[in-house]
Design a protein around this motif. Structure first.
Motif, short mmCIF file in Angstrom:
data_model
loop_
_atom_site.label_atom_id
_atom_site.label_comp_id
_atom_site.label_asym_id
_atom_site.label_seq_id
_atom_site.Cartn_x
_atom_site.Cartn_y
_atom_site.Cartn_z
N LYS A 119 -2.79 28.17 -59.94
CA LYS A 119 -2.34 26.78 -60.01
C LYS A 119 -3.04 25.92 -58.97
CE LYS A 119 1.83 27.18 -57.08
NZ LYS A 119 1.55 26.11 -56.12
N THR A 120 -3.35 26.50 -57.80
CA THR A 120 -4.09 25.76 -56.78
C THR A 120 -5.49 25.45 -57.25
OG1 THR A 120 -2.81 26.83 -55.03
CG2 THR A 120 -4.89 25.81 -54.39
N ALA A 121 -6.17 26.46 -57.83
CA ALA A 121 -7.53 26.24 -58.33
C ALA A 121 -7.55 25.18 -59.43
CB ALA A 121 -8.09 27.56 -58.85
N ILE A 122 -6.55 25.22 -60.32
CA ILE A 122 -6.49 24.23 -61.40
C ILE A 122 -6.23 22.84 -60.83
CG2 ILE A 122 -5.12 23.48 -63.40
CD1 ILE A 122 -4.74 26.47 -64.05
N GLY A 123 -5.31 22.76 -59.85
CA GLY A 123 -5.03 21.47 -59.22
C GLY A 123 -6.25 20.89 -58.54
N VAL A 124 -7.04 21.76 -57.90
CA VAL A 124 -8.26 21.30 -57.24
C VAL A 124 -9.25 20.71 -58.25
CG1 VAL A 124 -10.34 22.13 -56.05
CG2 VAL A 124 -8.09 22.82 -55.25
N VAL A 125 -9.36 21.35 -59.41
CA VAL A 125 -10.27 20.84 -60.45
C VAL A 125 -9.85 19.43 -60.87
CG1 VAL A 125 -11.03 21.12 -62.84
CG2 VAL A 125 -10.94 23.10 -61.32
N PHE A 126 -8.56 19.23 -61.10
CA PHE A 126 -8.06 17.89 -61.44
C PHE A 126 -8.36 16.90 -60.32
CE2 PHE A 126 -5.22 19.93 -64.62
CZ PHE A 126 -5.43 19.06 -65.68
N GLY A 127 -8.07 17.30 -59.09
CA GLY A 127 -8.23 16.40 -57.96
C GLY A 127 -9.67 15.99 -57.72
N LEU A 128 -10.58 16.95 -57.72
CA LEU A 128 -11.98 16.63 -57.47
C LEU A 128 -12.59 15.85 -58.62
CD1 LEU A 128 -13.27 19.91 -55.76
CD2 LEU A 128 -12.45 17.79 -54.71
N ALA A 129 -12.16 16.15 -59.85
CA ALA A 129 -12.64 15.37 -61.00
C ALA A 129 -12.18 13.92 -60.86
CB ALA A 129 -12.13 15.98 -62.30
N GLY A 130 -10.94 13.73 -60.42
CA GLY A 130 -10.42 12.37 -60.22
C GLY A 130 -11.19 11.63 -59.15
N MET A 131 -11.50 12.32 -58.04
CA MET A 131 -12.27 11.69 -56.98
C MET A 131 -13.67 11.31 -57.43
SD MET A 131 -10.51 11.24 -54.25
CE MET A 131 -9.42 10.63 -55.54
N LEU A 133 -14.54 10.45 -60.43
CA LEU A 133 -14.40 9.25 -61.27
C LEU A 133 -14.25 8.00 -60.42
CD1 LEU A 133 -12.05 10.17 -64.26
CD2 LEU A 133 -14.40 9.32 -64.39
N VAL A 134 -13.42 8.08 -59.40
CA VAL A 134 -13.14 6.91 -58.57
C VAL A 134 -14.39 6.45 -57.82
CG1 VAL A 134 -11.86 6.07 -56.57
CG2 VAL A 134 -10.68 7.40 -58.33
N PHE A 135 -15.12 7.41 -57.27
CA PHE A 135 -16.22 7.06 -56.37
C PHE A 135 -17.61 7.35 -56.95
CE2 PHE A 135 -12.64 7.59 -53.46
CZ PHE A 135 -12.76 6.44 -52.69
N GLY A 267 -10.97 0.53 -64.79
CA GLY A 267 -10.33 1.58 -65.57
C GLY A 267 -10.68 2.96 -65.09
N ARG A 268 -11.94 3.16 -64.65
CA ARG A 268 -12.38 4.46 -64.16
C ARG A 268 -11.56 4.88 -62.93
NH1 ARG A 268 -16.55 2.71 -62.42
NH2 ARG A 268 -15.93 2.64 -60.24
N ALA A 269 -11.29 3.91 -62.06
CA ALA A 269 -10.53 4.21 -60.84
C ALA A 269 -9.10 4.61 -61.18
CB ALA A 269 -10.56 3.01 -59.90
#
Length: 303
Positions: A119-131, A133-135, A267-269
């Motif tokens: 679950k940590t590895a999956i959460g990291v994938v979501f988080g880094l993908a989101g970052m 997109l934002v930046f 929208g990307r952010a």
């Protein structure tokens, strides 16, 4: 203090500290500013430990680890990041620092023999993908100097990750977080002082309100308080889970940029922030929730 409260304080304080670091860049050399910061933070923690009866006398056999914690987390990490701040926006620095989630997972497995929770590895994938997109515009437009600064920032982040692992080791040995931080910050300030003498940086002070105000904020809140909260989390929920707080730092930094730097949301952010929040839910959710959600056994019993 509850885990959620520790997590929230860490995110809010450190998320705003990137803006405070920006106000430190200028008249005073970065290494000198960090010396001032950790001397003040160590003094505050010593007073706190004495007032609360927290022991400051720690066996000599632990001091090499405390010194290494001071060097990796309170010295090298900051020297590299402050120098990278000359060529990179603070928001992008915060994004790079968020990769510590991945580093802590790998280092925790390597040095502490901690199992990698899915679950940590999956959460990291979501988080880094989101970052990403934002930046992404800032990342895509980085020039040669910025690319060097990015490489320096990655090294700084890895140094911080090693500090996380050492802190987890110290807590496993029964060393209180507050006293370990007080001593390690003093070691860090000592190493920074030696580096400053070697580099020839002058010990000057900027008496402007912005510099002194940001210095007090960084010493008291971002160092004495936030490091106490964060490293307590490292001991309580593990370095790989605690480090996911770093993925939220850029969101707070971005919110402050909206106020202070007229950042315009697109929208990307919004999509990126959504992915980060989903990742947080994944990482912080309880085990029973995931077992109920995945009756087919998709997730490990350890998760």
């Amino acid at each position: 203090m509850s885990t959620l409260a520790l997590y929230g304080l860490t995110v809010l304080i450190w998320g705003s500290s990137w803006l405070a670091i920006h106000y430190q860049i200028g008249f005073v050399a970065p290494e000198i500013s960090i010396v001032y910061r950790f001397v003040l933070a160590s003094a505050v923690l010593v007073v706190w430990c004495l007032a609360r009866g927290i022991p400051l006398r720690i066996g000599l056999r632990h001091h090499p680890y405390l010194a290494l914690l001071g060097f990796s987390l309170f010295c090298l990490n900051y020297i590299l990041f402050y120098h990278a701040a000359f060529d990179l926006a603070t928001g992008l620095l915060a994004v790079i620092f968020s990769t510590m989630t991945v580093m802590n997972i790998l280092n925790g497995a390597l040095f502490l023999k901690r199992p990698v929770q899915r679950k940590t590895a999956i959460g990291v994938v979501f988080g880094l993908a989101g970052m990403a997109l934002v930046f992404w515009p800032e990342i895509a437009q980085s020039g040669h100097d910025a690319l060097i600064a990015i490489a320096i920032s990655v090294l700084a982040t890895y140094s911080a990750s090693i500090g996380n692992i050492i802190s987890a080791r110290n807590q496993m040995q029964g060393i209180p977080v507050a006293s370990a931080n007080a001593i390690s910050m003093a070691y860090g300030a000592f190493f920074l002082g030696l580096y400053s003498l070697w580099s020839g940086a002058p010990f000057v002070i900027d008496y402007s309100v912005t510099y002194l105000g940001s210095l007090i904020f960084l010493a008291l809140f971002a160092s004495a308080i936030a490091f106490g909260c964060y490293l307590t989390l490292v001991g309580r929920i593990g370095p790989e889970n605690a480090a996911y707080a770093t993925v939220l730092f850029p969101i707070v930094a971005l919110a402050l940029s909206t106020w202070f730097e007229a950042y315009e949301w697109q929208g990307r952010a919004f999509a990126g922030v959504g992915l980060v929040l989903i990742g947080n839910v994944v990482v912080l959710s309880r085990r029973k929730f995931w077992r109920a959600l995945s009756p087919a056994g998709l997730f490990d019993r350890r998760d």
